[in-house]
Write an enzyme that holds these catalytic residues in place. Structure first.
Site, PDB file in Angstrom:
ATOM      1  N   HIS A 268      39.040  39.194  33.932  1.00 48.13           N
ATOM      2  CA  HIS A 268      37.690  39.427  34.473  1.00 48.13           C
ATOM      3  C   HIS A 268      36.664  39.533  33.347  1.00 48.13           C
ATOM      4  O   HIS A 268      35.571  38.973  33.435  1.00 48.13           O
ATOM      5  CB  HIS A 268      37.648  40.728  35.292  1.00 48.13           C
ATOM      6  CG  HIS A 268      38.085  40.583  36.719  1.00 48.13           C
ATOM      7  ND1 HIS A 268      37.484  39.710  37.607  1.00 48.13           N
ATOM      8  CD2 HIS A 268      39.058  41.213  37.431  1.00 48.13           C
ATOM      9  CE1 HIS A 268      38.074  39.814  38.788  1.00 48.13           C
ATOM     10  NE2 HIS A 268      39.036  40.724  38.710  1.00 48.13           N
TER      11      HIS A 268
ATOM     12  N   GLY B 239      42.722  48.477  40.273  1.00 46.02           N
ATOM     13  CA  GLY B 239      42.017  48.203  39.028  1.00 46.02           C
ATOM     14  C   GLY B 239      40.623  47.701  39.335  1.00 46.02           C
ATOM     15  O   GLY B 239      40.360  47.258  40.455  1.00 46.02           O
TER      16      GLY B 239
ATOM     17  N   HIS C  31      45.208  40.899  34.462  1.00 46.49           N
ATOM     18  CA  HIS C  31      44.241  40.526  35.505  1.00 46.49           C
ATOM     19  C   HIS C  31      42.837  41.051  35.148  1.00 46.49           C
ATOM     20  O   HIS C  31      41.845  40.317  35.256  1.00 46.49           O
ATOM     21  CB  HIS C  31      44.726  41.096  36.847  1.00 46.49           C
ATOM     22  CG  HIS C  31      43.816  40.897  38.011  1.00 46.49           C
ATOM     23  ND1 HIS C  31      44.128  40.098  39.100  1.00 46.49           N
ATOM     24  CD2 HIS C  31      42.589  41.414  38.295  1.00 46.49           C
ATOM     25  CE1 HIS C  31      43.132  40.125  39.972  1.00 46.49           C
ATOM     26  NE2 HIS C  31      42.182  40.926  39.523  1.00 46.49           N
ATOM     27  N   GLU C  32      42.753  42.309  34.712  1.00 47.44           N
ATOM     28  CA  GLU C  32      41.439  42.915  34.394  1.00 47.44           C
ATOM     29  C   GLU C  32      40.828  42.301  33.132  1.00 47.44           C
ATOM     30  O   GLU C  32      39.608  42.085  33.075  1.00 47.44           O
ATOM     31  CB  GLU C  32      41.566  44.435  34.226  1.00 47.44           C
ATOM     32  CG  GLU C  32      42.102  45.207  35.425  1.00 47.44           C
ATOM     33  CD  GLU C  32      41.442  44.882  36.741  1.00 47.44           C
ATOM     34  OE1 GLU C  32      40.303  44.369  36.749  1.00 47.44           O
ATOM     35  OE2 GLU C  32      42.079  45.114  37.785  1.00 47.44           O
TER      36      GLU C  32
ATOM     37  N   CYS D 158      42.581  40.400  44.660  1.00 49.56           N
ATOM     38  CA  CYS D 158      41.433  40.774  43.832  1.00 49.56           C
ATOM     39  C   CYS D 158      40.303  41.238  44.748  1.00 49.56           C
ATOM     40  O   CYS D 158      40.031  40.597  45.760  1.00 49.56           O
ATOM     41  CB  CYS D 158      40.967  39.574  43.011  1.00 49.56           C
ATOM     42  SG  CYS D 158      39.566  39.937  41.932  1.00 49.56           S
ATOM     43  N   LEU D 159      39.662  42.337  44.380  1.00 46.21           N
ATOM     44  CA  LEU D 159      38.559  42.852  45.194  1.00 46.21           C
ATOM     45  C   LEU D 159      37.399  41.859  45.227  1.00 46.21           C
ATOM     46  O   LEU D 159      36.572  41.906  46.135  1.00 46.21           O
ATOM     47  CB  LEU D 159      38.097  44.210  44.649  1.00 46.21           C
ATOM     48  CG  LEU D 159      39.165  45.318  44.713  1.00 46.21           C
ATOM     49  CD1 LEU D 159      38.670  46.582  44.014  1.00 46.21           C
ATOM     50  CD2 LEU D 159      39.538  45.623  46.157  1.00 46.21           C
TER      51      LEU D 159
ATOM     52  N   GLN E 172      32.999  42.966  37.618  1.00 44.32           N
ATOM     53  CA  GLN E 172      33.008  42.888  39.092  1.00 44.32           C
ATOM     54  C   GLN E 172      31.860  43.669  39.728  1.00 44.32           C
ATOM     55  O   GLN E 172      31.520  43.443  40.883  1.00 44.32           O
ATOM     56  CB  GLN E 172      34.338  43.410  39.649  1.00 44.32           C
ATOM     57  CG  GLN E 172      35.529  42.534  39.290  1.00 44.32           C
ATOM     58  CD  GLN E 172      36.823  43.127  39.799  1.00 44.32           C
ATOM     59  OE1 GLN E 172      37.418  43.973  39.136  1.00 44.32           O
ATOM     60  NE2 GLN E 172      37.262  42.708  40.978  1.00 44.32           N
TER      61      GLN E 172
HETATM   62  O1  GNR Z   1      43.667  46.050  43.785  1.00 48.92           O
HETATM   63  C1  GNR Z   1      44.141  45.111  43.149  1.00 48.92           C
HETATM   64  N1  GNR Z   1      45.436  44.786  43.320  1.00 48.92           N
HETATM   65  C2  GNR Z   1      46.107  43.883  42.510  1.00 48.92           C
HETATM   66  C3  GNR Z   1      47.340  43.410  42.941  1.00 48.92           C
HETATM   67  C4  GNR Z   1      48.049  42.525  42.181  1.00 48.92           C
HETATM   68  C5  GNR Z   1      47.558  42.098  40.979  1.00 48.92           C
HETATM   69  C6  GNR Z   1      46.322  42.532  40.534  1.00 48.92           C
HETATM   70  C7  GNR Z   1      45.613  43.422  41.293  1.00 48.92           C
HETATM   71  S1  GNR Z   1      44.093  44.003  40.717  1.00 48.92           S
HETATM   72  C8  GNR Z   1      43.270  44.348  42.242  1.00 48.92           C
HETATM   73  C9  GNR Z   1      41.917  44.976  42.016  1.00 48.92           C
HETATM   74  C10 GNR Z   1      41.032  44.010  41.278  1.00 48.92           C
HETATM   75  O2  GNR Z   1      40.496  43.067  41.780  1.00 48.92           O
HETATM   76  N2  GNR Z   1      40.884  44.209  39.991  1.00 48.92           N
HETATM   77  O3  GNR Z   1      40.139  43.353  39.261  1.00 48.92           O
HETATM   78 NI    NI Z   2      40.284  41.448  40.271  1.00 52.70          NI
END
Ligand code: GNR
Ligand code: NI
Length: 185
Positions: free
Chosen positions: A138, A46, A134-135, A92-93, A51
């Protein structure tokens, strides 16, 4: 085709609240395409526009096994469909190489628009539900490390601050070495 640089914690720009998208035009579709490419390259499942320093309400997600089902979500929102929570070890990236458990609603209703302005309204469970929550965080300036203890978050912040200092030193060293190698005028 373009890879976009990803902001990393504790960059204050990750704390901005993104604004709604009012017109789904070619600029938005190009951004979505570049974000999908950036997500696959990272690799991640995601990516939120916040980001890549674009503070508009756009996210891309691909939770398919084969990584061949990219979804574009514009002005997304969700609501819980149960009180039940699931723990998932999140990454998270924008917080590279740190992982920890976060509790999220296990079943949610997603509402959004796609890149053609069509309405998306569906139920989500499992990893898809985790990723949507999660997104959306952000877009609201929130990161998964905010759910951890102050001690854990501070430890992650210090390690990433050191990595960023080292990255800058490395880039300077490489640039100087390259300048020395260049033929003299
Ligand atoms: O790549 C991602 N893996 C992930 C694993 C568990 C819960 C959420 C994520 S999202 C993350 C990519 C990212 O940072 N998206 O904002
Ligand atoms: Ni993230």
């Amino acid at each position: 085709m373009a890879l976009l640089p990803i902001l990393e914690f504790p960059d204050p720009r990750l704390r901005k609240v993104a604004v709604d998208i009012t017109e789904i035009n070619d600029d938005i579709r190009k951004l979505a395409k570049d974000m999908i490419e950036t997500m696959y390259d990272a690799p991640g499942i995601g990516l939120a526009a916040s980001q890549v320093n674009v503070h508009q309400r756009l996210v891309v997600i691909d939770v398919s096994d084969d990584g061949d089902d990219p979804r574009v979500l514009i002005n997304p929102s969700w609501e819980p469909l149960t009180d039940e929570m699931q723990n998932y070890q999140e990454g998270c990236l924008s917080v590279p190489e740190f992982y920890d458990d976060v509790a999220r609603y296990s079943k949610i209703k997603l509402n959004a628009l796609n890149e053609n302005g069509e309405t998306i309204s569906e139920e989500a469970e499992g990893l898809f539900a985790v990723c949507i929550q999660h997104e959306l965080d952000h877009l609201n300036g929130k990161l998964f490390v905010d759910y951890l203890s102050n001690l854990k978050r501070d430890r992650i912040r210090k390690k990433l601050e050191k990595k960023h200092r080292d990255d800058i030193k490395e880039a300077l060293y490489t640039a100087q070495a390259k300048a020395k190698m260049a033929p003299q005028p």
